[in-house]
Design a protein around this motif. Structure first.
Motif, PDB file in Angstrom:
ATOM      1  N   ARG A  39       0.834  -1.205   0.000  1.00 20.74           N
ATOM      2  CA  ARG A  39       0.000   0.000   0.000  1.00 20.74           C
ATOM      3  C   ARG A  39       0.867   1.253   0.000  1.00 20.74           C
ATOM      4  NH1 ARG A  39      -3.049   0.810   5.326  1.00 20.74           N
ATOM      5  NH2 ARG A  39      -0.955   1.377   5.931  1.00 20.74           N
ATOM      6  N   GLU A  40       1.863   1.277   0.878  1.00 23.29           N
ATOM      7  CA  GLU A  40       2.746   2.447   0.961  1.00 23.29           C
ATOM      8  C   GLU A  40       3.516   2.643  -0.346  1.00 23.29           C
ATOM      9  OE1 GLU A  40       2.653   4.624   3.471  1.00 23.29           O
ATOM     10  OE2 GLU A  40       1.073   3.356   4.280  1.00 23.29           O
ATOM     11  N   THR A  41       4.012   1.553  -0.918  1.00 23.80           N
ATOM     12  CA  THR A  41       4.752   1.634  -2.181  1.00 23.80           C
ATOM     13  C   THR A  41       3.853   2.131  -3.303  1.00 23.80           C
ATOM     14  OG1 THR A  41       6.172  -0.183  -1.460  1.00 23.80           O
ATOM     15  CG2 THR A  41       6.166   0.324  -3.812  1.00 23.80           C
ATOM     16  N   TYR A  42       2.621   1.612  -3.360  1.00 22.71           N
ATOM     17  CA  TYR A  42       1.669   2.040  -4.392  1.00 22.71           C
ATOM     18  C   TYR A  42       1.316   3.514  -4.230  1.00 22.71           C
ATOM     19  CZ  TYR A  42      -2.686   2.621  -6.933  1.00 22.71           C
ATOM     20  OH  TYR A  42      -3.666   3.103  -7.762  1.00 22.71           O
ATOM     21  N   PHE A  43       1.003   3.937  -3.009  1.00 22.24           N
ATOM     22  CA  PHE A  43       0.643   5.344  -2.786  1.00 22.24           C
ATOM     23  C   PHE A  43       1.813   6.269  -3.112  1.00 22.24           C
ATOM     24  CE2 PHE A  43      -2.884   4.272   0.502  1.00 22.24           C
ATOM     25  CZ  PHE A  43      -3.711   3.868  -0.531  1.00 22.24           C
ATOM     26  N   ASN A  44       3.034   5.854  -2.774  1.00 18.34           N
ATOM     27  CA  ASN A  44       4.208   6.660  -3.127  1.00 18.34           C
ATOM     28  C   ASN A  44       4.389   6.738  -4.637  1.00 18.34           C
ATOM     29  OD1 ASN A  44       4.942   7.375  -0.514  1.00 18.34           O
ATOM     30  ND2 ASN A  44       6.203   5.551  -0.240  1.00 18.34           N
ATOM     31  N   CYS A  45       4.110   5.659  -5.326  1.00 18.30           N
ATOM     32  CA  CYS A  45       4.173   5.655  -6.787  1.00 18.30           C
ATOM     33  C   CYS A  45       3.177   6.653  -7.361  1.00 18.30           C
ATOM     34  CB  CYS A  45       3.899   4.247  -7.323  1.00 18.30           C
ATOM     35  SG  CYS A  45       3.972   4.105  -9.127  1.00 18.30           S
ATOM     36  N   LYS A  46       1.924   6.581  -6.878  1.00 18.09           N
ATOM     37  CA  LYS A  46       0.890   7.503  -7.367  1.00 18.09           C
ATOM     38  C   LYS A  46       1.230   8.949  -7.003  1.00 18.09           C
ATOM     39  CE  LYS A  46      -2.163   6.652  -9.317  1.00 18.09           C
ATOM     40  NZ  LYS A  46      -2.306   6.541 -10.776  1.00 18.09           N
ATOM     41  N   ARG A  47       1.755   9.161  -5.815  1.00 26.99           N
ATOM     42  CA  ARG A  47       2.128  10.515  -5.383  1.00 26.99           C
ATOM     43  C   ARG A  47       3.209  11.076  -6.305  1.00 26.99           C
ATOM     44  NH1 ARG A  47       3.680   9.552  -0.301  1.00 26.99           N
ATOM     45  NH2 ARG A  47       1.520   9.506   0.355  1.00 26.99           N
ATOM     46  N   GLY A  48       4.171  10.235  -6.671  1.00 25.10           N
ATOM     47  CA  GLY A  48       5.226  10.661  -7.592  1.00 25.10           C
ATOM     48  C   GLY A  48       4.672  11.044  -8.944  1.00 25.10           C
ATOM     49  N   GLN A  49       3.684  10.298  -9.414  1.00 26.56           N
ATOM     50  CA  GLN A  49       3.069  10.620 -10.700  1.00 26.56           C
ATOM     51  C   GLN A  49       2.268  11.908 -10.604  1.00 26.56           C
ATOM     52  OE1 GLN A  49       0.763   7.287 -11.975  1.00 26.56           O
ATOM     53  NE2 GLN A  49       2.554   6.152 -12.643  1.00 26.56           N
ATOM     54  N   ALA A  50       1.587  12.112  -9.465  1.00 24.19           N
ATOM     55  CA  ALA A  50       0.794  13.326  -9.299  1.00 24.19           C
ATOM     56  C   ALA A  50       1.712  14.545  -9.308  1.00 24.19           C
ATOM     57  CB  ALA A  50      -0.009  13.272  -8.003  1.00 24.19           C
ATOM     58  N   ASN A  51       2.877  14.441  -8.676  1.00 25.40           N
ATOM     59  CA  ASN A  51       3.816  15.553  -8.667  1.00 25.40           C
ATOM     60  C   ASN A  51       4.299  15.871 -10.073  1.00 25.40           C
ATOM     61  OD1 ASN A  51       3.622  15.783  -5.915  1.00 25.40           O
ATOM     62  ND2 ASN A  51       5.460  14.591  -5.489  1.00 25.40           N
ATOM     63  N   VAL A  52       4.567  14.852 -10.872  1.00 23.49           N
ATOM     64  CA  VAL A  52       4.998  15.053 -12.248  1.00 23.49           C
ATOM     65  C   VAL A  52       3.860  15.640 -13.073  1.00 23.49           C
ATOM     66  CG1 VAL A  52       5.728  13.878 -14.359  1.00 23.49           C
ATOM     67  CG2 VAL A  52       6.764  13.271 -12.177  1.00 23.49           C
ATOM     68  N   SER A  53       2.621  15.160 -12.858  1.00 24.16           N
ATOM     69  CA  SER A  53       1.499  15.658 -13.648  1.00 24.16           C
ATOM     70  C   SER A  53       1.229  17.127 -13.348  1.00 24.16           C
ATOM     71  CB  SER A  53       0.240  14.823 -13.408  1.00 24.16           C
ATOM     72  OG  SER A  53      -0.265  15.043 -12.116  1.00 24.16           O
ATOM     73  N   VAL A  54       1.484  17.574 -12.118  1.00 23.63           N
ATOM     74  CA  VAL A  54       1.320  18.988 -11.792  1.00 23.63           C
ATOM     75  C   VAL A  54       2.321  19.812 -12.586  1.00 23.63           C
ATOM     76  CG1 VAL A  54       1.596  20.703  -9.958  1.00 23.63           C
ATOM     77  CG2 VAL A  54       0.346  18.595  -9.508  1.00 23.63           C
ATOM     78  N   LEU A  55       3.540  19.305 -12.684  1.00 24.66           N
ATOM     79  CA  LEU A  55       4.557  20.015 -13.456  1.00 24.66           C
ATOM     80  C   LEU A  55       4.233  20.032 -14.940  1.00 24.66           C
ATOM     81  CD1 LEU A  55       7.762  18.599 -11.718  1.00 24.66           C
ATOM     82  CD2 LEU A  55       6.731  20.858 -11.394  1.00 24.66           C
ATOM     83  N   ASP A  56       3.640  18.942 -15.445  1.00 26.39           N
ATOM     84  CA  ASP A  56       3.313  18.836 -16.859  1.00 26.39           C
ATOM     85  C   ASP A  56       1.967  19.452 -17.198  1.00 26.39           C
ATOM     86  OD1 ASP A  56       5.655  17.493 -17.289  1.00 26.39           O
ATOM     87  OD2 ASP A  56       4.740  15.499 -17.271  1.00 26.39           O
ATOM     88  N   GLY A  57       1.154  19.754 -16.191  1.00 31.11           N
ATOM     89  CA  GLY A  57      -0.174  20.306 -16.437  1.00 31.11           C
ATOM     90  C   GLY A  57      -1.214  19.236 -16.730  1.00 31.11           C
ATOM     91  N   ASP A  58      -0.856  17.962 -16.568  1.00 25.81           N
ATOM     92  CA  ASP A  58      -1.805  16.863 -16.798  1.00 25.81           C
ATOM     93  C   ASP A  58      -2.554  16.568 -15.507  1.00 25.81           C
ATOM     94  OD1 ASP A  58      -0.869  16.580 -19.372  1.00 25.81           O
ATOM     95  OD2 ASP A  58       0.608  15.050 -18.817  1.00 25.81           O
TER      96      ASP A  58
END
Length: 83
Positions: free
Chosen positions: A48-67
Motif C-alpha cells: 500500500r505504501e509503495t503504491y501510494f508513493n508511486c501515485k504521489r510521484g506521478q501526481a507531482n509530475v502531472s502537476v509540473l506537466d499540467g496533466d
C-alpha cells in the motif's frame, strides 16, 4: 492509470483479497487498504505504501506537466444484495 503503478495496484488487490478484512468481514478493498496491521498483513501495508508513493510521484509530475492524474477505484467485494 499509468503502467508504472498498475502492477503495484494489482499486487495490492491480490494481497488484500487474502486478508480477513476482505474475506471474512466482506469489506471493500478500498476500506481494507486504509487499515493497519493486524487487520491486514505487513506485506499488504508495505505494498500500500509503495503504491501510494508511486501515485504521489506521478501526481507531482502531472502537476509540473499540467496533466491530471486519476486514482482508480478498487473493485468492491460486496454483492448488490449486501447493501
Amino acid at each position: 492509470m499509468s503502467k508504472s503503478c498498475k502492477g503495484l495496484a494489482m499486487e495490492l488487490v491480490k494481497c488484500l483479497s487474502e486478508t480477513d478484512c476482505v474475506k471474512v468481514d466482506n469489506r471493500s478493498y478500498k476500506e481494507c487498504a486504509g487499515e493497519k496491521t493486524p487487520s491486514i498483513s505487513a506485506e499488504c501495508v508495505g505494498l500500500r505504501e509503495t503504491y501510494f508513493n508511486c501515485k504521489r510521484g506521478q501526481a507531482n509530475v502531472s502537476v509540473l506537466d499540467g496533466d491530471t492524474c486519476r486514482i482508480p477505484s478498487m473493485p468492491s467485494t460486496r454483492s448488490v444484495g449486501d447493501r
